[in-house]
Enzyme design. Structure first.
Site, PDB file in Angstrom:
ATOM      1  N   SER A 239       0.855  -1.183   0.000  1.00  0.00           N
ATOM      2  CA  SER A 239       0.000   0.000   0.000  1.00  0.00           C
ATOM      3  C   SER A 239       0.890   1.232   0.000  1.00  0.00           C
ATOM      4  CB  SER A 239      -0.889  -0.004   1.236  1.00  0.00           C
ATOM      5  OG  SER A 239      -0.087   0.283   2.370  1.00  0.00           O
ATOM      6  N   LYS A 240       0.233   2.371  -0.044  1.00  0.00           N
ATOM      7  CA  LYS A 240       0.949   3.646  -0.139  1.00  0.00           C
ATOM      8  C   LYS A 240       1.999   3.808   0.951  1.00  0.00           C
ATOM      9  CE  LYS A 240      -2.385   6.539  -2.470  1.00  0.00           C
ATOM     10  NZ  LYS A 240      -3.605   7.250  -2.213  1.00  0.00           N
ATOM     11  N   ARG A 241       1.726   3.202   2.103  1.00  0.00           N
ATOM     12  CA  ARG A 241       2.698   3.454   3.178  1.00  0.00           C
ATOM     13  C   ARG A 241       4.027   2.736   2.927  1.00  0.00           C
ATOM     14  NH1 ARG A 241       2.611  -0.534   7.001  1.00  0.00           N
ATOM     15  NH2 ARG A 241       0.990  -1.974   6.338  1.00  0.00           N
TER      16      ARG A 241
END
Ligand code: GLU
Length: 466
Positions: A239-241
Protein backbone atom coordinates in the site's frame (compact mmCIF):
# COMPACT_ATOMS: atom_id res chain seq x y z
CA UNK A 1 -6.00 -16.54 -33.63
CA UNK A 2 -6.78 -19.05 -30.92
CA UNK A 3 -10.06 -19.10 -29.01
CA UNK A 4 -8.39 -17.82 -25.86
CA UNK A 5 -10.06 -14.65 -24.62
CA UNK A 6 -8.82 -12.92 -21.47
CA UNK A 7 -9.64 -9.59 -19.90
CA UNK A 8 -8.38 -7.00 -17.48
CA UNK A 9 -11.27 -5.49 -15.56
CA UNK A 10 -10.16 -2.61 -13.34
CA UNK A 11 -12.58 -0.61 -11.19
CA UNK A 12 -11.88 3.08 -11.92
CA UNK A 13 -11.64 4.26 -8.33
CA UNK A 14 -7.96 5.27 -8.32
CA UNK A 15 -4.78 5.07 -10.35
CA UNK A 16 -3.33 1.94 -11.98
CA UNK A 17 -1.75 0.09 -9.08
CA UNK A 18 1.37 -2.03 -9.69
CA UNK A 19 -0.64 -5.08 -8.59
CA UNK A 20 -3.31 -4.34 -11.18
CA UNK A 21 -0.61 -3.76 -13.77
CA UNK A 22 0.83 -7.19 -13.05
CA UNK A 23 -2.61 -8.78 -13.45
CA UNK A 24 -2.99 -6.94 -16.75
CA UNK A 25 0.49 -8.10 -17.78
CA UNK A 26 -0.24 -11.78 -17.08
CA UNK A 27 -3.42 -11.53 -19.14
CA UNK A 28 -1.62 -9.73 -21.96
CA UNK A 29 1.22 -12.27 -21.97
CA UNK A 30 -1.11 -15.23 -22.18
CA UNK A 31 -3.06 -13.63 -25.01
CA UNK A 32 0.12 -12.82 -26.93
CA UNK A 33 1.61 -16.23 -26.33
CA UNK A 34 -1.44 -18.16 -27.47
CA UNK A 35 -2.61 -15.73 -30.13
CA UNK A 36 -5.76 -14.96 -28.16
CA UNK A 37 -7.56 -11.69 -27.50
CA UNK A 38 -6.99 -9.32 -24.60
CA UNK A 39 -10.02 -7.27 -23.63
CA UNK A 40 -10.15 -4.18 -21.43
CA UNK A 41 -13.28 -3.70 -19.39
CA UNK A 42 -13.85 -0.80 -17.03
CA UNK A 43 -15.96 -1.95 -14.07
CA UNK A 44 -17.67 1.31 -13.23
CA UNK A 45 -20.95 0.08 -11.77
CA UNK A 46 -20.11 1.73 -8.47
CA UNK A 47 -21.08 5.17 -9.75
CA UNK A 48 -20.22 6.92 -6.50
CA UNK A 49 -16.61 5.81 -6.49
CA UNK A 50 -15.85 5.62 -10.23
CA UNK A 51 -14.35 8.68 -11.89
CA UNK A 52 -13.34 9.73 -15.37
CA UNK A 53 -9.92 10.82 -14.01
CA UNK A 54 -9.35 7.33 -12.76
CA UNK A 55 -10.30 5.79 -16.13
CA UNK A 56 -7.83 8.16 -17.81
CA UNK A 57 -5.11 7.32 -15.30
CA UNK A 58 -5.62 3.57 -15.86
CA UNK A 59 -5.55 3.92 -19.64
CA UNK A 60 -2.45 6.14 -19.42
CA UNK A 61 -0.68 3.55 -17.26
CA UNK A 62 -1.59 0.69 -19.59
CA UNK A 63 -0.41 2.61 -22.65
CA UNK A 64 2.83 3.64 -21.00
CA UNK A 65 3.56 0.01 -20.13
CA UNK A 66 2.74 -1.04 -23.68
CA UNK A 67 -0.08 -3.32 -22.56
CA UNK A 68 -2.16 -2.81 -25.67
CA UNK A 69 -5.60 -4.35 -25.70
CA UNK A 70 -7.40 -5.90 -28.66
CA UNK A 71 -10.96 -4.95 -27.70
CA UNK A 72 -12.49 -2.25 -25.55
CA UNK A 73 -12.37 -0.38 -23.34
CA UNK A 74 -15.90 -1.50 -22.59
CA UNK A 75 -17.75 0.23 -19.78
CA UNK A 76 -20.09 -1.73 -17.53
CA UNK A 77 -22.20 1.39 -17.07
CA UNK A 78 -23.20 1.06 -20.75
CA UNK A 79 -24.72 -2.35 -20.10
CA UNK A 80 -27.26 -1.66 -17.33
CA UNK A 81 -30.25 -2.58 -19.55
CA UNK A 82 -28.60 -5.90 -20.46
CA UNK A 83 -27.97 -6.81 -16.82
CA UNK A 84 -31.60 -6.02 -16.05
CA UNK A 85 -32.76 -8.29 -18.83
CA UNK A 86 -30.78 -11.19 -17.41
CA UNK A 87 -32.04 -10.52 -13.89
CA UNK A 88 -35.56 -10.75 -15.31
CA UNK A 89 -34.71 -14.00 -17.10
CA UNK A 90 -33.66 -15.57 -13.80
CA UNK A 91 -36.81 -14.30 -12.09
CA UNK A 92 -38.96 -15.68 -14.92
CA UNK A 93 -37.60 -19.18 -14.51
CA UNK A 94 -37.75 -19.04 -10.72
CA UNK A 95 -33.97 -18.89 -10.22
CA UNK A 96 -34.22 -15.47 -8.63
CA UNK A 97 -36.86 -13.91 -6.42
CA UNK A 98 -37.99 -10.65 -4.90
CA UNK A 99 -36.93 -10.15 -1.31
CA UNK A 100 -38.81 -7.57 0.76
CA UNK A 101 -36.77 -7.92 3.92
CA UNK A 102 -35.86 -4.50 5.25
CA UNK A 103 -32.33 -3.48 6.16
CA UNK A 104 -33.47 -3.25 9.81
CA UNK A 105 -34.85 -6.83 9.72
CA UNK A 106 -31.65 -8.14 8.20
CA UNK A 107 -29.46 -6.24 10.65
CA UNK A 108 -31.44 -7.56 13.60
CA UNK A 109 -31.14 -11.13 12.32
CA UNK A 110 -27.44 -10.70 11.69
CA UNK A 111 -26.86 -9.37 15.20
CA UNK A 112 -28.81 -12.22 16.73
CA UNK A 113 -26.79 -14.78 14.76
CA UNK A 114 -23.56 -13.22 15.93
CA UNK A 115 -24.73 -13.14 19.55
CA UNK A 116 -25.61 -16.81 19.32
CA UNK A 117 -22.27 -17.61 17.74
CA UNK A 118 -23.78 -18.56 14.36
CA UNK A 119 -22.35 -17.45 11.03
CA UNK A 120 -24.56 -14.60 9.78
CA UNK A 121 -26.35 -15.70 6.65
CA UNK A 122 -29.55 -14.68 4.88
CA UNK A 123 -32.24 -16.92 6.38
CA UNK A 124 -34.24 -17.28 3.18
CA UNK A 125 -37.30 -15.50 4.59
CA UNK A 126 -38.54 -14.51 1.11
CA UNK A 127 -37.21 -17.53 -0.75
CA UNK A 128 -40.48 -19.42 -0.76
CA UNK A 129 -42.80 -16.42 -0.62
CA UNK A 130 -45.73 -16.83 -3.02
CA UNK A 131 -47.55 -13.51 -2.77
CA UNK A 132 -45.99 -10.32 -4.14
CA UNK A 133 -46.15 -7.25 -1.92
CA UNK A 134 -47.42 -4.47 -4.18
CA UNK A 135 -45.68 -1.13 -3.77
CA UNK A 136 -43.09 -2.40 -1.31
CA UNK A 137 -39.40 -1.90 -2.04
CA UNK A 138 -37.51 -5.08 -2.82
CA UNK A 139 -34.16 -6.45 -3.89
CA UNK A 140 -33.77 -9.44 -6.17
CA UNK A 141 -31.89 -12.42 -4.83
CA UNK A 142 -30.39 -15.37 -6.64
CA UNK A 143 -31.89 -18.67 -5.54
CA UNK A 144 -28.56 -20.41 -4.79
CA UNK A 145 -28.30 -24.18 -4.48
CA UNK A 146 -28.36 -25.12 -0.80
CA UNK A 147 -26.81 -28.55 -0.90
CA UNK A 148 -23.64 -29.93 -2.48
CA UNK A 149 -20.47 -28.03 -3.25
CA UNK A 150 -19.19 -25.56 -5.80
CA UNK A 151 -15.69 -26.35 -6.90
CA UNK A 152 -13.21 -25.17 -9.51
CA UNK A 153 -9.69 -26.04 -10.65
CA UNK A 154 -7.74 -22.84 -10.32
CA UNK A 155 -4.81 -22.72 -12.76
CA UNK A 156 -2.59 -21.29 -10.02
CA UNK A 157 -4.06 -22.48 -6.74
CA UNK A 158 -5.33 -25.93 -7.67
CA UNK A 159 -8.79 -27.23 -6.76
CA UNK A 160 -10.84 -24.98 -4.49
CA UNK A 161 -14.13 -26.24 -3.07
CA UNK A 162 -16.89 -24.34 -1.25
CA UNK A 163 -19.82 -26.06 0.50
CA UNK A 164 -22.97 -24.49 -0.94
CA UNK A 165 -24.60 -24.22 2.46
CA UNK A 166 -22.06 -21.50 3.27
CA UNK A 167 -23.17 -19.33 0.37
CA UNK A 168 -26.40 -17.44 0.92
CA UNK A 169 -28.80 -16.09 -1.67
CA UNK A 170 -26.83 -13.30 -3.31
CA UNK A 171 -28.53 -9.98 -4.01
CA UNK A 172 -28.26 -9.47 -7.77
CA UNK A 173 -30.36 -6.33 -8.05
CA UNK A 174 -30.60 -3.58 -5.44
CA UNK A 175 -33.73 -1.73 -4.30
CA UNK A 176 -32.94 1.08 -6.74
CA UNK A 177 -32.92 -1.39 -9.62
CA UNK A 178 -29.15 -1.41 -10.19
CA UNK A 179 -27.39 -4.75 -10.63
CA UNK A 180 -24.68 -5.85 -8.19
CA UNK A 181 -21.04 -6.43 -8.87
CA UNK A 182 -20.81 -10.24 -9.03
CA UNK A 183 -23.78 -10.41 -11.36
CA UNK A 184 -22.37 -7.87 -13.83
CA UNK A 185 -19.02 -9.67 -13.93
CA UNK A 186 -20.71 -12.93 -14.91
CA UNK A 187 -22.89 -11.39 -17.60
CA UNK A 188 -19.89 -9.54 -19.06
CA UNK A 189 -17.46 -12.42 -18.94
CA UNK A 190 -20.06 -14.64 -20.59
CA UNK A 191 -21.10 -12.16 -23.25
CA UNK A 192 -17.48 -11.29 -24.02
CA UNK A 193 -16.84 -15.03 -24.31
CA UNK A 194 -13.97 -14.86 -21.81
CA UNK A 195 -12.30 -18.27 -21.62
CA UNK A 196 -9.80 -17.60 -18.82
CA UNK A 197 -10.29 -15.22 -15.93
CA UNK A 198 -6.93 -14.09 -14.51
CA UNK A 199 -7.34 -11.78 -11.52
CA UNK A 200 -6.13 -11.02 -8.02
CA UNK A 201 -6.76 -13.69 -5.39
CA UNK A 202 -8.87 -11.25 -3.39
CA UNK A 203 -11.60 -12.49 -5.76
CA UNK A 204 -11.37 -16.19 -4.84
CA UNK A 205 -14.39 -15.90 -2.56
CA UNK A 206 -16.49 -14.36 -5.34
CA UNK A 207 -15.75 -17.22 -7.68
CA UNK A 208 -18.19 -19.88 -6.33
CA UNK A 209 -21.03 -17.35 -6.42
CA UNK A 210 -20.13 -16.44 -9.97
CA UNK A 211 -19.93 -20.09 -11.00
CA UNK A 212 -23.41 -20.70 -9.60
CA UNK A 213 -24.68 -17.78 -11.67
CA UNK A 214 -23.01 -19.09 -14.85
CA UNK A 215 -24.68 -22.42 -14.29
CA UNK A 216 -28.08 -20.92 -13.56
CA UNK A 217 -27.88 -18.84 -16.74
CA UNK A 218 -26.67 -21.79 -18.81
CA UNK A 219 -23.36 -20.12 -19.71
CA UNK A 220 -20.12 -22.09 -20.03
CA UNK A 221 -17.91 -21.56 -16.96
CA UNK A 222 -14.47 -20.09 -17.80
CA UNK A 223 -11.18 -21.23 -16.31
CA UNK A 224 -9.89 -19.26 -13.35
CA UNK A 225 -6.37 -18.23 -12.35
CA UNK A 226 -6.09 -16.25 -9.13
CA UNK A 227 -2.82 -14.41 -8.79
CA UNK A 228 -1.44 -14.03 -5.23
CA UNK A 229 -1.11 -10.57 -3.75
CA UNK A 230 1.92 -8.30 -3.73
CA UNK A 231 3.19 -7.48 -0.25
CA UNK A 232 5.36 -4.73 1.19
CA UNK A 233 8.65 -5.45 2.95
CA UNK A 234 6.77 -5.96 6.25
CA UNK A 235 4.64 -8.66 4.59
CA UNK A 236 1.50 -6.52 4.77
CA UNK A 237 -0.43 -5.98 1.55
CA UNK A 238 1.42 -3.45 -0.61
CA UNK A 239 0.00 0.00 0.00
CA UNK A 240 0.95 3.65 -0.14
CA UNK A 241 2.70 3.45 3.18
CA UNK A 242 5.34 1.21 1.57
CA UNK A 243 6.09 3.86 -1.05
CA UNK A 244 4.79 4.46 -4.54
CA UNK A 245 2.22 1.96 -5.82
CA UNK A 246 1.01 3.79 -8.89
CA UNK A 247 2.44 2.87 -12.28
CA UNK A 248 2.53 6.51 -13.35
CA UNK A 249 4.44 7.47 -10.19
CA UNK A 250 7.16 5.04 -11.32
CA UNK A 251 7.25 6.72 -14.72
CA UNK A 252 7.61 10.09 -13.02
CA UNK A 253 10.41 8.78 -10.80
CA UNK A 254 12.34 7.94 -13.96
CA UNK A 255 11.71 4.25 -14.47
CA UNK A 256 11.54 2.79 -17.96
CA UNK A 257 8.40 0.85 -18.84
CA UNK A 258 10.40 -2.21 -19.89
CA UNK A 259 12.13 -2.23 -16.48
CA UNK A 260 8.84 -2.11 -14.60
CA UNK A 261 7.34 -4.79 -16.86
CA UNK A 262 10.40 -7.00 -16.40
CA UNK A 263 10.17 -6.45 -12.65
CA UNK A 264 6.45 -7.23 -12.51
CA UNK A 265 6.65 -10.39 -14.58
CA UNK A 266 9.12 -11.84 -12.08
CA UNK A 267 6.84 -11.04 -9.15
CA UNK A 268 5.30 -14.43 -8.72
CA UNK A 269 6.49 -16.02 -11.95
CA UNK A 270 9.88 -17.49 -12.77
CA UNK A 271 11.69 -19.22 -15.59
CA UNK A 272 14.74 -20.97 -14.18
CA UNK A 273 17.14 -18.37 -12.83
CA UNK A 274 16.48 -15.89 -15.63
CA UNK A 275 16.06 -12.28 -14.55
CA UNK A 276 16.19 -10.23 -17.74
CA UNK A 277 13.37 -10.72 -20.22
CA UNK A 278 12.68 -8.76 -23.36
CA UNK A 279 8.98 -8.63 -24.14
CA UNK A 280 9.32 -11.28 -26.83
CA UNK A 281 11.19 -13.59 -24.46
CA UNK A 282 8.53 -13.03 -21.85
CA UNK A 283 5.79 -13.89 -24.29
CA UNK A 284 7.62 -17.00 -25.40
CA UNK A 285 8.44 -18.25 -21.90
CA UNK A 286 5.42 -17.17 -19.87
CA UNK A 287 3.23 -19.94 -18.54
CA UNK A 288 0.32 -19.21 -16.22
CA UNK A 289 0.82 -22.65 -14.66
CA UNK A 290 4.24 -21.52 -13.44
CA UNK A 291 2.89 -18.63 -11.42
CA UNK A 292 3.64 -19.36 -7.76
CA UNK A 293 1.01 -19.89 -5.11
CA UNK A 294 2.47 -17.62 -2.50
CA UNK A 295 2.44 -13.84 -2.27
CA UNK A 296 5.50 -11.91 -3.45
CA UNK A 297 7.29 -9.05 -1.74
CA UNK A 298 7.87 -5.83 -3.65
CA UNK A 299 11.60 -5.07 -3.74
CA UNK A 300 12.51 -1.56 -4.89
CA UNK A 301 16.25 -2.36 -4.93
CA UNK A 302 15.71 -5.02 -7.53
CA UNK A 303 13.53 -2.72 -9.60
CA UNK A 304 16.31 -0.12 -9.50
CA UNK A 305 18.81 -2.73 -10.58
CA UNK A 306 16.67 -3.66 -13.57
CA UNK A 307 16.10 -0.02 -14.42
CA UNK A 308 19.84 0.64 -14.38
CA UNK A 309 20.29 -2.34 -16.70
CA UNK A 310 17.76 -1.01 -19.21
CA UNK A 311 19.14 2.54 -19.03
CA UNK A 312 22.67 1.27 -19.57
CA UNK A 313 21.63 -0.76 -22.59
CA UNK A 314 19.02 1.67 -23.88
CA UNK A 315 19.01 3.50 -27.19
CA UNK A 316 20.50 6.97 -26.45
CA UNK A 317 18.09 8.74 -28.78
CA UNK A 318 15.06 7.24 -27.06
CA UNK A 319 16.53 7.92 -23.61
CA UNK A 320 17.18 11.53 -24.63
CA UNK A 321 13.51 11.94 -25.51
CA UNK A 322 12.41 10.33 -22.28
CA UNK A 323 14.81 12.54 -20.34
CA UNK A 324 13.40 15.82 -21.68
CA UNK A 325 10.45 16.14 -19.25
CA UNK A 326 12.80 15.43 -16.34
CA UNK A 327 15.06 18.24 -17.52
CA UNK A 328 12.13 20.63 -18.01
CA UNK A 329 11.09 19.86 -14.43
CA UNK A 330 14.51 21.25 -13.46
CA UNK A 331 13.98 24.25 -15.71
CA UNK A 332 16.87 23.15 -17.87
CA UNK A 333 16.68 23.96 -21.54
CA UNK A 334 18.91 22.02 -23.89
CA UNK A 335 18.69 24.66 -26.59
CA UNK A 336 22.13 25.95 -27.55
CA UNK A 337 23.79 23.40 -25.24
CA UNK A 338 25.44 20.08 -26.06
CA UNK A 339 23.57 17.47 -28.05
CA UNK A 340 21.36 15.66 -25.54
CA UNK A 341 22.03 12.26 -27.08
CA UNK A 342 25.77 12.74 -26.51
CA UNK A 343 25.05 13.82 -22.95
CA UNK A 344 22.97 10.67 -22.37
CA UNK A 345 25.80 8.50 -23.66
CA UNK A 346 28.11 9.89 -20.97
CA UNK A 347 25.56 9.23 -18.21
CA UNK A 348 23.71 6.04 -19.08
CA UNK A 349 26.44 3.78 -17.75
CA UNK A 350 25.83 4.88 -14.17
CA UNK A 351 22.29 6.24 -13.76
CA UNK A 352 19.71 4.12 -11.96
CA UNK A 353 16.78 6.31 -13.00
CA UNK A 354 16.05 9.09 -15.45
CA UNK A 355 15.63 11.43 -12.47
CA UNK A 356 19.18 10.65 -11.43
CA UNK A 357 20.34 11.08 -15.01
CA UNK A 358 18.60 14.45 -15.22
CA UNK A 359 20.30 15.60 -12.01
CA UNK A 360 23.64 14.67 -13.49
CA UNK A 361 22.90 16.24 -16.88
CA UNK A 362 22.15 19.69 -15.51
CA UNK A 363 25.79 20.86 -15.47
CA UNK A 364 26.12 20.32 -19.22
CA UNK A 365 23.50 23.01 -19.80
CA UNK A 366 23.97 25.29 -16.81
CA UNK A 367 27.60 26.16 -16.10
CA UNK A 368 28.36 25.72 -12.40
CA UNK A 369 27.61 28.78 -10.28
CA UNK A 370 29.35 27.27 -7.28
CA UNK A 371 31.90 24.54 -6.66
CA UNK A 372 32.20 21.63 -4.27
CA UNK A 373 34.50 23.56 -1.96
CA UNK A 374 35.36 20.61 0.27
CA UNK A 375 36.63 18.76 -2.79
CA UNK A 376 38.57 21.80 -4.02
CA UNK A 377 40.10 22.31 -0.57
CA UNK A 378 41.93 19.01 -0.97
CA UNK A 379 44.24 20.72 -3.45
CA UNK A 380 46.85 23.38 -2.91
CA UNK A 381 45.73 26.71 -4.41
CA UNK A 382 48.94 27.39 -6.28
CA UNK A 383 48.95 23.86 -7.62
CA UNK A 384 45.35 24.33 -8.83
CA UNK A 385 46.31 27.49 -10.65
CA UNK A 386 49.18 25.74 -12.42
CA UNK A 387 46.94 22.80 -13.34
CA UNK A 388 44.23 25.05 -14.80
CA UNK A 389 46.82 27.06 -16.72
CA UNK A 390 48.59 24.00 -18.13
CA UNK A 391 45.31 22.33 -19.13
CA UNK A 392 43.98 25.50 -20.72
CA UNK A 393 47.11 25.94 -22.78
CA UNK A 394 46.89 22.39 -24.05
CA UNK A 395 43.19 22.61 -24.82
CA UNK A 396 43.52 25.95 -26.59
CA UNK A 397 45.64 24.25 -29.22
CA UNK A 398 43.34 21.34 -30.07
CA UNK A 399 40.43 20.94 -32.37
CA UNK A 400 38.32 17.95 -33.31
CA UNK A 401 39.71 15.52 -30.73
CA UNK A 402 37.69 12.54 -29.59
CA UNK A 403 37.45 11.21 -26.03
CA UNK A 404 40.63 9.12 -26.37
CA UNK A 405 42.45 12.13 -27.80
CA UNK A 406 41.41 14.37 -24.91
CA UNK A 407 42.31 11.68 -22.37
CA UNK A 408 45.75 11.38 -23.99
CA UNK A 409 46.17 15.12 -23.78
CA UNK A 410 45.51 15.08 -20.05
CA UNK A 411 48.12 12.33 -19.69
CA UNK A 412 50.57 14.57 -21.52
CA UNK A 413 49.87 17.41 -19.11
CA UNK A 414 50.59 15.04 -16.24
CA UNK A 415 53.83 13.64 -17.62
CA UNK A 416 55.15 17.01 -18.74
CA UNK A 417 54.65 18.44 -15.24
CA UNK A 418 55.27 15.38 -13.12
CA UNK A 419 51.67 15.36 -11.84
CA UNK A 420 49.45 12.38 -11.07
CA UNK A 421 46.14 12.03 -12.95
CA UNK A 422 44.20 12.59 -9.71
CA UNK A 423 45.86 15.99 -9.29
CA UNK A 424 44.66 17.08 -12.72
CA UNK A 425 41.48 15.22 -13.56
CA UNK A 426 39.61 15.91 -10.34
CA UNK A 427 40.13 19.71 -10.23
CA UNK A 428 39.20 20.00 -13.90
CA UNK A 429 36.10 17.88 -13.32
CA UNK A 430 35.10 20.27 -10.50
CA UNK A 431 35.77 23.26 -12.77
CA UNK A 432 33.61 21.81 -15.54
CA UNK A 433 30.75 20.34 -13.54
CA UNK A 434 30.94 21.99 -10.12
CA UNK A 435 31.42 18.65 -8.35
CA UNK A 436 33.18 15.33 -8.45
CA UNK A 437 30.25 13.12 -9.46
CA UNK A 438 30.64 13.40 -13.19
CA UNK A 439 31.62 11.22 -16.15
CA UNK A 440 35.20 10.79 -17.39
CA UNK A 441 37.07 13.99 -18.10
CA UNK A 442 37.54 13.25 -21.80
CA UNK A 443 33.81 12.58 -22.16
CA UNK A 444 32.89 15.84 -20.49
CA UNK A 445 35.26 17.93 -22.58
CA UNK A 446 34.19 16.37 -25.87
CA UNK A 447 30.49 16.67 -24.99
CA UNK A 448 30.72 20.26 -23.75
CA UNK A 449 33.02 21.28 -26.57
CA UNK A 450 36.55 22.57 -26.04
CA UNK A 451 35.52 26.21 -26.10
CA UNK A 452 32.95 25.84 -23.35
CA UNK A 453 35.42 23.73 -21.34
CA UNK A 454 37.99 26.50 -21.61
CA UNK A 455 35.45 29.09 -20.48
CA UNK A 456 34.58 27.03 -17.43
CA UNK A 457 38.22 26.41 -16.48
CA UNK A 458 38.80 30.15 -16.78
CA UNK A 459 35.86 30.83 -14.44
CA UNK A 460 37.20 28.35 -11.90
CA UNK A 461 40.58 29.97 -12.18
CA UNK A 462 39.00 33.31 -11.34
CA UNK A 463 37.08 31.77 -8.46
CA UNK A 464 40.16 30.38 -6.74
CA UNK A 465 42.03 33.63 -7.26
CA UNK A 466 39.41 35.47 -5.17
N1 GLU B 1 -12.99 -4.95 -10.92
C1 GLU B 1 -12.29 -5.90 -10.12
C2 GLU B 1 -11.13 -5.24 -9.42
O1 GLU B 1 -10.69 -4.19 -9.85
C3 GLU B 1 -11.75 -7.06 -10.93
C4 GLU B 1 -12.77 -8.11 -11.10
C5 GLU B 1 -12.34 -9.29 -11.92
O2 GLU B 1 -11.23 -9.27 -12.49
O3 GLU B 1 -13.15 -10.21 -12.01
O4 GLU B 1 -10.64 -5.78 -8.47
Amino acid sequence: MSDLRVRFAPSPTGYLHVGGARTALFNWLLAKKLGGSFILRIEDTDVDRSTKESVDAILEGMKWLGLNWDEGPFYQSDSFPIYKEYVQKLVDVGKAYKCYCTVEDLDAKRNLAMQEGRKPKYDGACRERRELLEGQPYVIRFRAPQAGVTSFDDLIKGTITFPNEELDDLIIQRTDGTPTYNFCVVIDDASMRITTVIRGDDHVNNTPRQIQLYEALGFPVPQFAHVPMILGSDKARLSKRHGATSVIAYRDMGFLPEALINYLVRLGWSHGDDEIFSSSEMIQKFDINNVGRSASVFNTEKLLWLNAHYIKNGDPERLANLLLPHLSAREVTTLGGPDLMSVVKTLQERAQTLEEMADRAVFYYNAPVSYDEAALAKFDKEQLKSVFTAVSMKLADVSGLDVAGIDALFKEVCSENGWKMGQVGQPVRIALSGGTQAPGIGEIVVTLGVEEALRRIQKAQEFIAL
